[in-house]
Design an enzyme around this catalytic site. Structure first.
Site, PDB file in Angstrom:
ATOM      1  N   HIS A  63      -0.111   2.090  -6.277  1.00 29.19           N
ATOM      2  CA  HIS A  63       0.232   3.429  -5.823  1.00 29.19           C
ATOM      3  C   HIS A  63       0.580   4.390  -6.956  1.00 29.19           C
ATOM      4  CE1 HIS A  63       0.734   1.239  -1.984  1.00 29.19           C
ATOM      5  NE2 HIS A  63       0.452   2.403  -1.431  1.00 29.19           N
ATOM      6  N   HIS A  94      -7.166   0.707  -2.069  1.00 32.17           N
ATOM      7  CA  HIS A  94      -6.751  -0.565  -1.480  1.00 32.17           C
ATOM      8  C   HIS A  94      -6.817  -0.494   0.035  1.00 32.17           C
ATOM      9  CE1 HIS A  94      -3.102   1.928  -1.938  1.00 32.17           C
ATOM     10  NE2 HIS A  94      -2.728   1.395  -0.780  1.00 32.17           N
ATOM     11  N   CYS A 135       2.511   1.679   9.753  1.00 33.29           N
ATOM     12  CA  CYS A 135       1.441   1.627   8.778  1.00 33.29           C
ATOM     13  C   CYS A 135       1.838   0.658   7.683  1.00 33.29           C
ATOM     14  CB  CYS A 135       1.120   3.003   8.208  1.00 33.29           C
ATOM     15  SG  CYS A 135       2.534   3.856   7.481  1.00 33.29           S
ATOM     16  N   GLU A 185       8.692  -4.302  11.939  1.00 31.54           N
ATOM     17  CA  GLU A 185       9.379  -3.020  11.803  1.00 31.54           C
ATOM     18  C   GLU A 185      10.051  -2.567  13.090  1.00 31.54           C
ATOM     19  OE1 GLU A 185       7.168   0.168  10.140  1.00 31.54           O
ATOM     20  OE2 GLU A 185       6.793  -0.855   8.237  1.00 31.54           O
ATOM     21  N   TYR A 237      -9.017   7.995   2.220  1.00 35.16           N
ATOM     22  CA  TYR A 237      -8.387   9.227   1.775  1.00 35.16           C
ATOM     23  C   TYR A 237      -7.674   9.035   0.445  1.00 35.16           C
ATOM     24  CZ  TYR A 237      -4.536   6.903   4.238  1.00 35.16           C
ATOM     25  OH  TYR A 237      -3.624   5.975   4.683  1.00 35.16           O
ATOM     26  N   GLU A 268      -1.603   7.753  -2.524  1.00 37.86           N
ATOM     27  CA  GLU A 268      -2.203   6.901  -1.497  1.00 37.86           C
ATOM     28  C   GLU A 268      -3.718   6.989  -1.613  1.00 37.86           C
ATOM     29  OE1 GLU A 268      -0.911   4.743   0.226  1.00 37.86           O
ATOM     30  OE2 GLU A 268       1.099   5.274   0.887  1.00 37.86           O
ATOM     31  N   GLU A 271      -6.427   5.012  -0.165  1.00 30.33           N
ATOM     32  CA  GLU A 271      -6.499   3.951   0.833  1.00 30.33           C
ATOM     33  C   GLU A 271      -7.804   3.965   1.624  1.00 30.33           C
ATOM     34  OE1 GLU A 271      -1.895   2.882   1.734  1.00 30.33           O
ATOM     35  OE2 GLU A 271      -2.839   4.279   3.126  1.00 30.33           O
ATOM     36  N   TRP A 325      -0.201  11.359   4.791  1.00 27.92           N
ATOM     37  CA  TRP A 325      -1.404  10.809   5.394  1.00 27.92           C
ATOM     38  C   TRP A 325      -1.456  10.979   6.919  1.00 27.92           C
ATOM     39  CZ3 TRP A 325       2.543   7.967   3.205  1.00 27.92           C
ATOM     40  CH2 TRP A 325       3.323   7.199   4.080  1.00 27.92           C
TER      41      TRP A 325
END
Length: 206
Positions: free
Chosen positions: A50, A57, A92, A112, A128, A139, A141, A184
């Site tokens: 990152h 990734h 996410c 979570e 993106y 990001e 990704e 995002w």
């Protein structure tokens, strides 16, 4: 397309289940690096992947709705190093290397939020590049999208989530105009909208 109730998946065998290496040090969290077509090309440590300019990734984003067609949002915990305190989609994260995105999405949602999604289904992918001005992290990704239902009250992990909220499409628009959201969020929501509309129906307004 998977349509059966999902449960928390087993952690990939490459990752110690207690997050600690035999030496006693915390095990590094590794991400799966991919090319522009989503093919695996290697791995990288999470923070390194990152750091600007970012390494492409694999990731996933989950959108869960209640029976009234309201989207479950989470506000990220203030202690998170990336995008703390901002609102975002239900869940996410990143699959472990070799872990299927569907399994990772179900696992992380349970970790979570303390709930297992039902009718969890694939909703496409989106690629993106979103820098986070506050942290300087990026990001990059290739994101696998999932939509589904939640039929139990969330029990969020306070280390991950500051608060949750169920919102209609109209309430989301108001909240998005008034409060900070993850960089995002709109990208993944817009990419998932066709599957969201199929799940919630035209009356949902999504």
């Amino acid at each position: 397309m998977p349509t059966t109730p999902a449960t928390a998946a087993q952690i990939s065998p490459e990752i110690p289940s207690n997050g600690v290496q035999p030496s006693g040090d915390p095990a590094p969290i590794m991400l799966e690096l991919v090319d522009e077509d989503g093919r695996t090309i290697g791995t990288a440590e999470k923070l390194a992947a990152h750091q600007a300019p970012g390494q492409l990734h694999r990731a996933f984003s989950v959108f869960l709705f209640d029976e009234a067609g309201r989207l479950l949002l989470q506000r990220r915990a203030l202690g998170k190093y990336h995008s703390p305190g901002v609102w975002s989609n239900t869940c996410c994260g990143h699959p472990y290397p070799g872990e299927a995105p569907f399994a990772a999405a179900a696992r992380r949602t349970f970790e979570e939020l303390g709930v297992s999604p039902t009718l969890l289904a694939e909703a496409g992918t989106v690629r993106y590049n979103h820098p986070d001005p506050a942290s300087g992290l990026v990001e990059q990704e290739y994101n696998h999208l999932f939509v589904g239902m939640v039929q139990a009250a969330p029990r969020p992990d306070p280390e991950e989530i500051e608060e949750t909220a169920f919102v209609t499409a109209g309430e989301l628009a108001e909240r998005h105009a008034a409060a900070p959201f993850s960089a995002w969020f709109m990208t993944v929501l817009d990419a998932a909208r066709p599957a969201v509309r199929e799940l919630t129906g035209p009356a949902g307004g999504w």
